[in-house]
Motif scaffolding. Structure first.
Motif, PDB file in Angstrom:
ATOM      1  N   GLU A 217      61.789  64.245  94.884  1.00 57.12           N
ATOM      2  CA  GLU A 217      60.501  64.951  94.969  1.00 57.12           C
ATOM      3  C   GLU A 217      60.600  66.149  95.908  1.00 57.12           C
ATOM      4  O   GLU A 217      60.057  67.226  95.637  1.00 57.12           O
ATOM      5  CB  GLU A 217      59.424  63.973  95.460  1.00 57.12           C
ATOM      6  N   ASN A 218      61.330  65.967  97.026  1.00 57.51           N
ATOM      7  CA  ASN A 218      61.504  67.090  97.960  1.00 57.51           C
ATOM      8  C   ASN A 218      62.307  68.220  97.313  1.00 57.51           C
ATOM      9  O   ASN A 218      61.988  69.409  97.488  1.00 57.51           O
ATOM     10  CB  ASN A 218      62.206  66.606  99.226  1.00 57.51           C
ATOM     11  N   LEU A 219      63.376  67.859  96.561  1.00 55.81           N
ATOM     12  CA  LEU A 219      64.163  68.889  95.882  1.00 55.81           C
ATOM     13  C   LEU A 219      63.320  69.633  94.851  1.00 55.81           C
ATOM     14  O   LEU A 219      63.387  70.866  94.735  1.00 55.81           O
ATOM     15  CB  LEU A 219      65.385  68.245  95.206  1.00 55.81           C
ATOM     16  N   ARG A 220      62.522  68.875  94.112  1.00 52.54           N
ATOM     17  CA  ARG A 220      61.665  69.522  93.110  1.00 52.54           C
ATOM     18  C   ARG A 220      60.644  70.445  93.767  1.00 52.54           C
ATOM     19  O   ARG A 220      60.393  71.561  93.307  1.00 52.54           O
ATOM     20  CB  ARG A 220      60.942  68.456  92.291  1.00 52.54           C
ATOM     21  N   ALA A 221      60.072  69.969  94.894  1.00 51.96           N
ATOM     22  CA  ALA A 221      59.108  70.816  95.600  1.00 51.96           C
ATOM     23  C   ALA A 221      59.775  72.073  96.145  1.00 51.96           C
ATOM     24  O   ALA A 221      59.200  73.172  96.110  1.00 51.96           O
ATOM     25  CB  ALA A 221      58.469  70.020  96.737  1.00 51.96           C
ATOM     26  N   THR A 222      61.049  71.936  96.637  1.00 54.53           N
ATOM     27  CA  THR A 222      61.766  73.109  97.151  1.00 54.53           C
ATOM     28  C   THR A 222      62.026  74.121  96.041  1.00 54.53           C
ATOM     29  O   THR A 222      61.833  75.335  96.215  1.00 54.53           O
ATOM     30  CB  THR A 222      63.092  72.660  97.779  1.00 54.53           C
ATOM     31  N   SER A 223      62.472  73.620  94.863  1.00 54.65           N
ATOM     32  CA  SER A 223      62.721  74.539  93.743  1.00 54.65           C
ATOM     33  C   SER A 223      61.423  75.203  93.289  1.00 54.65           C
ATOM     34  O   SER A 223      61.388  76.406  92.988  1.00 54.65           O
ATOM     35  CB  SER A 223      63.362  73.775  92.587  1.00 54.65           C
ATOM     36  N   ASP A 224      60.338  74.425  93.265  1.00 54.63           N
ATOM     37  CA  ASP A 224      59.048  75.021  92.895  1.00 54.63           C
ATOM     38  C   ASP A 224      58.631  76.093  93.891  1.00 54.63           C
ATOM     39  O   ASP A 224      58.109  77.152  93.513  1.00 54.63           O
ATOM     40  CB  ASP A 224      57.977  73.931  92.820  1.00 54.63           C
ATOM     41  N   ASN A 225      58.882  75.834  95.175  1.00 53.87           N
ATOM     42  CA  ASN A 225      58.537  76.834  96.195  1.00 53.87           C
ATOM     43  C   ASN A 225      59.367  78.107  96.023  1.00 53.87           C
ATOM     44  O   ASN A 225      58.854  79.227  96.185  1.00 53.87           O
ATOM     45  CB  ASN A 225      58.753  76.252  97.589  1.00 53.87           C
TER      46      ASN A 225
ATOM     47  N   ARG B 229      59.621  83.794  94.358  1.00 54.15           N
ATOM     48  CA  ARG B 229      60.098  84.876  93.487  1.00 54.15           C
ATOM     49  C   ARG B 229      58.933  85.515  92.731  1.00 54.15           C
ATOM     50  O   ARG B 229      58.847  86.746  92.620  1.00 54.15           O
ATOM     51  CB  ARG B 229      61.126  84.320  92.497  1.00 54.15           C
ATOM     52  N   GLU B 230      58.049  84.682  92.202  1.00 53.50           N
ATOM     53  CA  GLU B 230      56.904  85.238  91.474  1.00 53.50           C
ATOM     54  C   GLU B 230      56.028  86.090  92.388  1.00 53.50           C
ATOM     55  O   GLU B 230      55.531  87.156  91.992  1.00 53.50           O
ATOM     56  CB  GLU B 230      56.080  84.097  90.876  1.00 53.50           C
ATOM     57  N   ILE B 231      55.843  85.621  93.640  1.00 53.05           N
ATOM     58  CA  ILE B 231      55.031  86.403  94.582  1.00 53.05           C
ATOM     59  C   ILE B 231      55.687  87.744  94.874  1.00 53.05           C
ATOM     60  O   ILE B 231      55.023  88.794  94.922  1.00 53.05           O
ATOM     61  CB  ILE B 231      54.813  85.593  95.876  1.00 53.05           C
TER      62      ILE B 231
END
Length: 290
Positions: free
Chosen positions: A181-189, A194-196
């Protein structure tokens, strides 16, 4: 003469007899309905007496039933009171047993003390109920209790070991899931960052394009001025507008609208037959000078 008087009296008596017979008949006719009413009332009284007797009998039976029900209620109340007392005694015994059992649980880590307290519990709650038979078989009961204690201790130990293993496996699974879950949250961040950044670059480019479009509009609006003047005139116009191209564009638009009104007025006058002598045309230079 006496015979005549007697006959006369006899006639009068016959008249009285006739009158009295008539009155007797009328009285009999008047008395007959009352006698019938009296007979009916006597019949009703007899019926009411029978009903009253039935009511007395039913009241007596109801009194007997009420007495029996009261006796039953009293018996039930006594039984309920005895059951409540028995239940209270049993609850008191259960509370005492729980207290003693908690006291035994405190010595769960020390088998000797635990065996001693369990033996005391047995002697207190089991041997006391068995009576003389329990006293005679005290040694055998003590050995059985010791064996049961050992078995219970082994079962509790095995259960605790299994519980620890299950908890360890569950903790490992939870830790792995948390790491994923932490890895997924890091990739999402990272994707969001990048989008920002892309959005910020697009916003900066849009601002630059907007400024370029404003400058282009200002240049297009100042085209007639360039034809008649030079770049120095554009700088002067911007300086008069406070250095704001939007203000300069607004002024130029106002001048264009005023020129359009002047041209329209001239066209209308030409259509109507030209200007009359002594008529003054609208000032064009004022609109151009702004």
């Amino acid at each position: 003469k006496r015979i005549y008087d007697l006959k006369k009296k006899n006639q009068e008596l016959e008249k009285f007899k006739f009158v009295l017979d008539y009155k007797i008949k009328e009285l009999k006719r008047a008395i007959e309905p009352r006698e019938n009413e009296i007979a009916d009332m006597k019949t009703q009284i007899k019926e009411m007496d029978r009903e009253l007797e039935l009511f007395h009998k039913s009241n007596a039976q109801l009194d007997l039933l009420i007495g029996e029900q009261r006796q039953r209620i009293n018996a039930l109340q006594r039984a309920i009171a005895s059951h409540r007392q028995l239940l209270s005694d049993q609850q008191t015994g259960v509370r005492r047993f729980r207290c003693d059992l908690h006291e035994c649980v405190r010595h769960l880590q020390t088998p000797k003390d635990l065996a001693l307290h369990v033996a005391q519990l047995y002697n207190k709650y089991v041997a006391s109920d068995d009576g003389a038979g329990g006293v005679g078989s005290g040694a055998a009961a003590g050995s059985d209790v010791e064996a049961e204690i050992q078995l219970e201790y082994a079962r509790q130990k095995q259960y605790l070991e299994k519980s620890v293993q299950v908890l360890k496996r569950k903790h490992a699974v939870d830790a792995q899931a948390q790491q994923q879950e932490n890895l997924r949250a890091t990739s999402d961040n990272m994707l969001l960052i990048r989008e920002i950044n892309d959005l910020r670059g697009g916003l900066t480019a849009a601002k630059n394009n907007l400024q370029m479009e404003r400058a282009t509009l200002a240049t297009a609006a100042l085209g007639p001025r360039k034809a008649s003047g030079s770049a120095h005139g554009l700088a002067a116009a911007l300086q008069q507008a406070g250095g704001d191209p939007d203000t300069l564009i607004a002024r130029q638009r106002a001048e264009i609208e005023e020129l359009r009104r002047v041209v329209k007025a001239l066209e209308e006058k030409l259509v109507n037959g030209g200007s009359k002598p002594g008529e003054v045309l609208p000032p064009i230079g004022r609109a151009v000078d702004g």
